[in-house]
Scaffold this active site. Structure first.
Site, mmCIF file in Angstrom:
data_model
loop_
_atom_site.group_PDB
_atom_site.id
_atom_site.type_symbol
_atom_site.label_atom_id
_atom_site.label_comp_id
_atom_site.label_asym_id
_atom_site.label_seq_id
_atom_site.Cartn_x
_atom_site.Cartn_y
_atom_site.Cartn_z
ATOM 1 N N CYS A 9 6.445 2.613 -6.253
ATOM 2 C CA CYS A 9 5.344 2.367 -5.977
ATOM 3 C C CYS A 9 5.201 0.729 -5.129
ATOM 4 C CB CYS A 9 4.133 2.284 -6.936
ATOM 5 S SG CYS A 9 2.570 2.401 -6.411
ATOM 6 N N THR A 10 4.313 0.128 -4.647
ATOM 7 C CA THR A 10 4.286 -1.099 -4.187
ATOM 8 C C THR A 10 4.675 -2.153 -5.171
ATOM 9 O OG1 THR A 10 2.627 -0.625 -2.583
ATOM 10 C CG2 THR A 10 3.222 -2.867 -2.795
ATOM 11 N N GLY A 11 3.702 -2.378 -6.198
ATOM 12 C CA GLY A 11 3.878 -3.358 -7.134
ATOM 13 C C GLY A 11 4.609 -3.016 -8.539
ATOM 14 N N ASN A 12 4.744 -1.692 -8.673
ATOM 15 C CA ASN A 12 5.291 -1.334 -10.065
ATOM 16 C C ASN A 12 4.325 -1.704 -11.182
ATOM 17 O OD1 ASN A 12 8.013 -1.400 -12.409
ATOM 18 N ND2 ASN A 12 6.952 0.484 -11.572
ATOM 19 N N SER A 13 3.130 -1.667 -10.925
ATOM 20 C CA SER A 13 2.066 -2.100 -11.867
ATOM 21 C C SER A 13 1.243 -1.334 -12.474
ATOM 22 C CB SER A 13 1.102 -3.250 -11.404
ATOM 23 O OG SER A 13 0.260 -2.924 -10.661
ATOM 24 N N CYS A 14 0.745 0.033 -11.896
ATOM 25 C CA CYS A 14 -0.344 0.940 -12.171
ATOM 26 C C CYS A 14 0.395 2.400 -11.975
ATOM 27 C CB CYS A 14 -1.418 0.787 -11.312
ATOM 28 S SG CYS A 14 -2.419 -0.707 -11.508
ATOM 29 N N ARG A 15 0.049 2.841 -10.662
ATOM 30 C CA ARG A 15 0.495 4.121 -10.525
ATOM 31 C C ARG A 15 1.955 4.545 -10.902
ATOM 32 N NH1 ARG A 15 -1.464 3.421 -4.315
ATOM 33 N NH2 ARG A 15 -0.546 1.342 -4.988
ATOM 34 N N SER A 16 3.045 3.780 -10.440
ATOM 35 C CA SER A 16 4.238 4.168 -10.841
ATOM 36 C C SER A 16 4.570 4.149 -12.130
ATOM 37 C CB SER A 16 5.485 3.417 -10.163
ATOM 38 O OG SER A 16 5.120 1.882 -10.372
ATOM 39 N N SER A 34 10.607 3.800 -13.201
ATOM 40 C CA SER A 34 9.823 3.351 -12.279
ATOM 41 C C SER A 34 10.294 1.978 -11.631
ATOM 42 C CB SER A 34 8.428 3.334 -12.595
ATOM 43 O OG SER A 34 8.177 2.287 -13.728
ATOM 44 N N THR A 61 8.199 -2.331 -18.132
ATOM 45 C CA THR A 61 8.408 -3.589 -17.491
ATOM 46 C C THR A 61 7.983 -3.373 -15.863
ATOM 47 O OG1 THR A 61 10.663 -3.402 -17.311
ATOM 48 C CG2 THR A 61 9.883 -4.581 -19.172
ATOM 49 N N ASP A 63 9.383 -3.727 -12.469
ATOM 50 C CA ASP A 63 10.644 -4.060 -11.985
ATOM 51 C C ASP A 63 10.715 -3.902 -10.205
ATOM 52 O OD1 ASP A 63 11.792 -4.588 -14.458
ATOM 53 O OD2 ASP A 63 11.730 -2.504 -14.544
ATOM 54 N N CYS A 80 2.483 5.652 -3.001
ATOM 55 C CA CYS A 80 1.769 5.041 -2.061
ATOM 56 C C CYS A 80 2.566 4.928 -0.473
ATOM 57 C CB CYS A 80 1.396 3.667 -2.492
ATOM 58 S SG CYS A 80 2.728 2.373 -2.658
ATOM 59 N N CYS A 87 10.704 2.635 1.517
ATOM 60 C CA CYS A 87 11.662 3.219 0.577
ATOM 61 C C CYS A 87 13.075 3.263 1.464
ATOM 62 C CB CYS A 87 11.499 4.654 0.551
ATOM 63 S SG CYS A 87 12.330 5.480 -0.781
ATOM 64 N N ASP A 103 -4.791 3.059 -4.889
ATOM 65 C CA ASP A 103 -4.463 2.056 -5.890
ATOM 66 C C ASP A 103 -5.550 1.631 -6.849
ATOM 67 O OD1 ASP A 103 -3.436 0.018 -7.386
ATOM 68 O OD2 ASP A 103 -2.760 -0.998 -5.388
#
Length: 137
Positions: A9-16, A34, A61, A63, A80, A87, A103
């Protein structure tokens, strides 16, 4: 059969992060990781809605994607458009799937409205991960 899946994902904070949590729950015997194009930190709302679903992602975490993460990866799932567009070239033999999900971190409104958006996306991710893992069994 898949052995290693990377959720990107973009920021590896939610979806991933949610996909990784469900992947670990439903993908027994697989390596589930992720990453993000960037690292935005683990979103506390994502942690909370996953806890509601009985999945603890609080120790995961946020990453940034590294070349090492792509080693021996069987499937990369982008969650996303930004991750799909950015990618890297996948190693030979790796497959790619794209799940274009909204998101939840960009949701606005009351706390209840934002949490409901997180729950909605969480439920979509759980269904997609379940379907993916059923194909692999």
């Amino acid at each position: 059969m898949l052995k290693k899946i990377l959720f990107l994902c973009t920021g590896n904070s939610c979806r991933s992060q949610m996909a990784e949590g469900f992947g670990k729950m439903y993908g027994k015997g697989m390596e589930i990781i992720s990453a993000g194009i960037e690292a935005h930190g683990l979103n506390p709302r994502a942690v909370q809605v996953m806890q509601e679903a009985g999945v603890d992602i609080s120790q995961q975490t946020s990453d940034v994607l590294t070349p090492t993460m792509l080693t021996d990866v069987d499937l990369v799932v982008t969650l996303c458009g930004d991750a799909k567009d950015n990618c890297p070239i996948l190693p030979a033999g790796s497959a790619h799937r794209h799940w274009g999900l909204e998101d939840p971190a960009r949701s606005t409104g009351s706390e209840e409205e934002m949490m409901n958006k997180f729950r909605h996306v969480r439920n979509q991710i759980e269904q997609l991960v379940k379907e993916l893992m059923q194909v692999q069994q």
